[in-house]
Each structure stands twice: as C-alpha cells, then as structure tokens.
Design a protein around this motif. Sequence first.
Motif, PDB file in Angstrom:
ATOM      1  N   GLY A  27       0.943  -1.099   0.147  1.00 50.28           N
ATOM      2  CA  GLY A  27      -0.120  -0.047  -0.107  1.00 50.28           C
ATOM      3  C   GLY A  27       0.871   1.350  -0.045  1.00 50.28           C
ATOM      4  N   ALA A  28       1.978   1.179   0.843  1.00 46.73           N
ATOM      5  CA  ALA A  28       2.907   2.248   0.738  1.00 46.73           C
ATOM      6  C   ALA A  28       3.513   2.610  -0.439  1.00 46.73           C
ATOM      7  CB  ALA A  28       3.951   2.078   1.737  1.00 46.73           C
ATOM      8  N   ILE A  29       3.817   1.671  -1.311  1.00 39.22           N
ATOM      9  CA  ILE A  29       4.305   1.904  -2.579  1.00 39.22           C
ATOM     10  C   ILE A  29       3.391   2.947  -3.552  1.00 39.22           C
ATOM     11  CG2 ILE A  29       4.994   0.888  -4.943  1.00 39.22           C
ATOM     12  CD1 ILE A  29       5.840  -1.555  -3.190  1.00 39.22           C
ATOM     13  N   ALA A  30       1.915   2.575  -3.192  1.00 41.31           N
ATOM     14  CA  ALA A  30       0.988   3.403  -4.133  1.00 41.31           C
ATOM     15  C   ALA A  30       0.930   4.749  -3.437  1.00 41.31           C
ATOM     16  CB  ALA A  30      -0.358   2.583  -3.894  1.00 41.31           C
ATOM     17  N   SER A  31       1.574   5.061  -2.260  1.00 39.76           N
ATOM     18  CA  SER A  31       1.295   6.043  -1.439  1.00 39.76           C
ATOM     19  C   SER A  31       2.707   6.943  -1.521  1.00 39.76           C
ATOM     20  CB  SER A  31       0.858   5.878  -0.163  1.00 39.76           C
ATOM     21  OG  SER A  31      -0.127   4.935   0.084  1.00 39.76           O
ATOM     22  N   VAL A  32       3.486   6.811  -2.503  1.00 41.14           N
ATOM     23  CA  VAL A  32       4.868   7.506  -2.593  1.00 41.14           C
ATOM     24  C   VAL A  32       4.438   8.856  -2.656  1.00 41.14           C
ATOM     25  CG1 VAL A  32       6.778   8.023  -4.017  1.00 41.14           C
ATOM     26  CG2 VAL A  32       6.096   5.812  -3.465  1.00 41.14           C
ATOM     27  N   ASP A  33       3.309   9.342  -3.531  1.00 44.25           N
ATOM     28  CA  ASP A  33       2.904  10.640  -3.692  1.00 44.25           C
ATOM     29  C   ASP A  33       1.955  11.054  -2.763  1.00 44.25           C
ATOM     30  OD1 ASP A  33       5.274  11.331  -5.508  1.00 44.25           O
ATOM     31  OD2 ASP A  33       4.286  10.344  -7.014  1.00 44.25           O
ATOM     32  N   ALA A  34       1.534  10.245  -2.009  1.00 49.56           N
ATOM     33  CA  ALA A  34       0.211  10.513  -1.152  1.00 49.56           C
ATOM     34  C   ALA A  34       0.073  11.810  -0.652  1.00 49.56           C
ATOM     35  CB  ALA A  34       0.201   9.424  -0.194  1.00 49.56           C
ATOM     36  N   ALA A  35       1.281  12.306   0.221  1.00 52.81           N
ATOM     37  CA  ALA A  35       1.216  13.620   1.018  1.00 52.81           C
ATOM     38  C   ALA A  35       0.978  14.747   0.026  1.00 52.81           C
ATOM     39  CB  ALA A  35       2.532  13.944   1.701  1.00 52.81           C
ATOM     40  N   ASN A  42      -9.425  18.953  -1.649  1.00 57.00           N
ATOM     41  CA  ASN A  42     -10.594  19.568  -0.670  1.00 57.00           C
ATOM     42  C   ASN A  42     -10.876  18.587   0.238  1.00 57.00           C
ATOM     43  OD1 ASN A  42     -10.714  21.979  -2.268  1.00 57.00           O
ATOM     44  ND2 ASN A  42     -12.157  21.052  -3.647  1.00 57.00           N
ATOM     45  N   GLN A  43     -10.498  19.150   1.552  1.00 54.01           N
ATOM     46  CA  GLN A  43     -10.699  18.077   2.790  1.00 54.01           C
ATOM     47  C   GLN A  43     -11.836  18.749   3.833  1.00 54.01           C
ATOM     48  OE1 GLN A  43      -6.921  17.170   4.324  1.00 54.01           O
ATOM     49  NE2 GLN A  43      -5.945  17.110   2.443  1.00 54.01           N
ATOM     50  N   PRO A  44     -12.257  17.782   4.604  1.00 54.03           N
ATOM     51  CA  PRO A  44     -13.163  18.252   5.637  1.00 54.03           C
ATOM     52  C   PRO A  44     -12.427  18.782   6.484  1.00 54.03           C
ATOM     53  CG  PRO A  44     -13.113  15.986   5.762  1.00 54.03           C
ATOM     54  CD  PRO A  44     -12.260  16.237   4.243  1.00 54.03           C
ATOM     55  N   ALA A  45     -12.821  19.686   7.372  1.00 51.98           N
ATOM     56  CA  ALA A  45     -12.210  20.431   8.546  1.00 51.98           C
ATOM     57  C   ALA A  45     -11.683  19.139   9.565  1.00 51.98           C
ATOM     58  CB  ALA A  45     -12.955  21.302   9.354  1.00 51.98           C
ATOM     59  N   TRP A  46     -12.219  18.137   9.621  1.00 52.54           N
ATOM     60  CA  TRP A  46     -11.944  17.275  10.639  1.00 52.54           C
ATOM     61  C   TRP A  46     -10.782  16.133  10.029  1.00 52.54           C
ATOM     62  CZ3 TRP A  46     -13.536  12.566   8.485  1.00 52.54           C
ATOM     63  CH2 TRP A  46     -14.383  12.714   7.702  1.00 52.54           C
ATOM     64  N   ALA A  47     -10.347  16.346   8.836  1.00 53.80           N
ATOM     65  CA  ALA A  47      -9.209  15.704   8.325  1.00 53.80           C
ATOM     66  C   ALA A  47      -7.867  15.830   8.900  1.00 53.80           C
ATOM     67  CB  ALA A  47      -9.190  15.952   6.684  1.00 53.80           C
ATOM     68  N   PRO A  48      -7.318  14.715   9.283  1.00 52.43           N
ATOM     69  CA  PRO A  48      -5.973  14.883   9.792  1.00 52.43           C
ATOM     70  C   PRO A  48      -5.118  15.292   8.996  1.00 52.43           C
ATOM     71  CG  PRO A  48      -6.571  12.329   9.714  1.00 52.43           C
ATOM     72  CD  PRO A  48      -7.744  13.342   9.228  1.00 52.43           C
ATOM     73  N   PRO A  49      -3.620  15.760   9.227  1.00 54.05           N
ATOM     74  CA  PRO A  49      -2.496  16.129   8.384  1.00 54.05           C
ATOM     75  C   PRO A  49      -2.039  14.665   7.974  1.00 54.05           C
ATOM     76  CG  PRO A  49      -1.961  16.574  10.730  1.00 54.05           C
ATOM     77  CD  PRO A  49      -3.535  16.122  10.552  1.00 54.05           C
ATOM     78  N   ALA A  50      -1.424  14.855   6.751  1.00 51.84           N
ATOM     79  CA  ALA A  50      -0.819  13.648   6.226  1.00 51.84           C
ATOM     80  C   ALA A  50       0.081  13.070   7.159  1.00 51.84           C
ATOM     81  CB  ALA A  50      -0.212  13.847   5.103  1.00 51.84           C
ATOM     82  N   SER A  51       0.927  13.689   8.098  1.00 49.37           N
ATOM     83  CA  SER A  51       1.854  13.261   8.929  1.00 49.37           C
ATOM     84  C   SER A  51       1.319  12.225   9.945  1.00 49.37           C
ATOM     85  CB  SER A  51       2.510  14.232   9.581  1.00 49.37           C
ATOM     86  OG  SER A  51       1.772  14.906  10.246  1.00 49.37           O
ATOM     87  N   VAL A  52       0.015  12.235  10.093  1.00 52.57           N
ATOM     88  CA  VAL A  52      -0.708  11.297  11.059  1.00 52.57           C
ATOM     89  C   VAL A  52      -0.873   9.765  10.508  1.00 52.57           C
ATOM     90  CG1 VAL A  52      -2.926  10.848  12.152  1.00 52.57           C
ATOM     91  CG2 VAL A  52      -1.951  13.167  12.427  1.00 52.57           C
ATOM     92  N   PHE A  53      -1.027   9.711   9.264  1.00 57.70           N
ATOM     93  CA  PHE A  53      -1.241   8.511   8.701  1.00 57.70           C
ATOM     94  C   PHE A  53      -0.091   7.155   8.815  1.00 57.70           C
ATOM     95  CE2 PHE A  53      -4.082  11.498   6.606  1.00 57.70           C
ATOM     96  CZ  PHE A  53      -5.477  10.627   6.844  1.00 57.70           C
ATOM     97  N   GLY A  54       0.931   7.618   8.620  1.00 62.19           N
ATOM     98  CA  GLY A  54       2.107   6.517   8.717  1.00 62.19           C
ATOM     99  C   GLY A  54       2.153   6.200  10.068  1.00 62.19           C
ATOM    100  N   PRO A  55       2.236   6.831  11.094  1.00 62.16           N
ATOM    101  CA  PRO A  55       2.518   6.278  12.625  1.00 62.16           C
ATOM    102  C   PRO A  55       1.125   5.512  13.027  1.00 62.16           C
ATOM    103  CG  PRO A  55       3.322   8.706  12.590  1.00 62.16           C
ATOM    104  CD  PRO A  55       2.652   8.262  11.272  1.00 62.16           C
ATOM    105  N   VAL A  56       0.263   5.975  12.704  1.00 64.57           N
ATOM    106  CA  VAL A  56      -1.138   5.087  13.014  1.00 64.57           C
ATOM    107  C   VAL A  56      -1.149   4.055  12.088  1.00 64.57           C
ATOM    108  CG1 VAL A  56      -3.661   5.233  12.838  1.00 64.57           C
ATOM    109  CG2 VAL A  56      -2.670   7.225  13.541  1.00 64.57           C
TER     110      VAL A  56
END
Length: 164
Positions: A27-35, A42-56
């Motif tokens: 999945g990470a291979i597909a996410s190389v340019d994910a950030a 356009n994201q909802p106000a409650w969307a976390p920053p991209a930096s949250v996804f990797g550690p979670v």
Amino acid sequence: MHHRSLPAQVAGLVVWMAATLLAGGIGAIASVDAASFYASLNQPAWAPPASVFGPVWTALYVLMGVGAWLVWREPASRERTPALAVFVVQLAVNALWSWLFFAWHQGAWAFADVLLLLVLIAVLIGLFRRVRPLAAALLVPYLVWVGFASALTWAIWHANPGAL
C-alpha cells in the motif's frame, strides 16, 4: 501451554509480522506521492494532516500482526483456519485501497473497498474472538480507524469530483 516450540512460535511471529507489514508496504508503494496528492484535495475540517497516517498505520499493522500470530499459535480448529483466511483477505483489501485512492484516483472504488474492509474487519474480530479473545481486542483500534477512514474517504471523494 501452546503446542509449538519456542523457536517455532518466534518464527511464526516473524512470518505473521512480515506478511502484515508487507501488505502495508504494498500500500505504501502506491502512496509515494500521497502527501502532495492529499494536500491538493479539498478536505473536511476534521481531516488529519498527512503526517498522522504513517504512525497510525504502523501501529495498526503491528497490532494486526500480533493478533494473527496469537490466533495462529492456537491449536488447529474449525475456527482458526477461516479466521486466518479472512485475515489474509482483509490484508489484500487493505493494500488495494491505497492503489485505488492514491495511485489510480478512483474515489468510488476506494470508498467501496474501504467499506468492504470495514465489514471484513468486523467479521475478523468475531472470528478471532472465538479463537483468542485478546487477538480480537487488538483489532478494535483498526476497526475504529477504518470506520473513520471510511467517512474520510467518502467526504474527500465527494469534495473532489474532478480529482477522484
């Protein structure tokens, strides 16, 4: 006492962790340019920053791998085999989401995939509970996160009709 020797149990842990982290890696291979892609949407106000996804996701993959290993350690049974089979299937569905969303920009398919993943995790928790309740408990954070990810996928997909 479990029926497997300590070296076999350690090897089993390594194999289940490797399989789980491999799915995350695919999945990470597909996410190389994910950030950058994620930031352009356009994201909802409650969307976390991209930096949250990797550690979670890393934490969730570790919990998943340990959960599968705990089930694998139990004696062979009618419950154990389907539980581990569903585990493997949900890993594939999990890895596919990143490809659908980030690599192929297929919002509708990504949303369908994440809903299927949510159902598979719920089923998996039930199956794991029959074999090893602790293994099922380890998957609860995964279920909660994927529930959140489902809502986020829907919101982002609908807010970006030209991009997804």
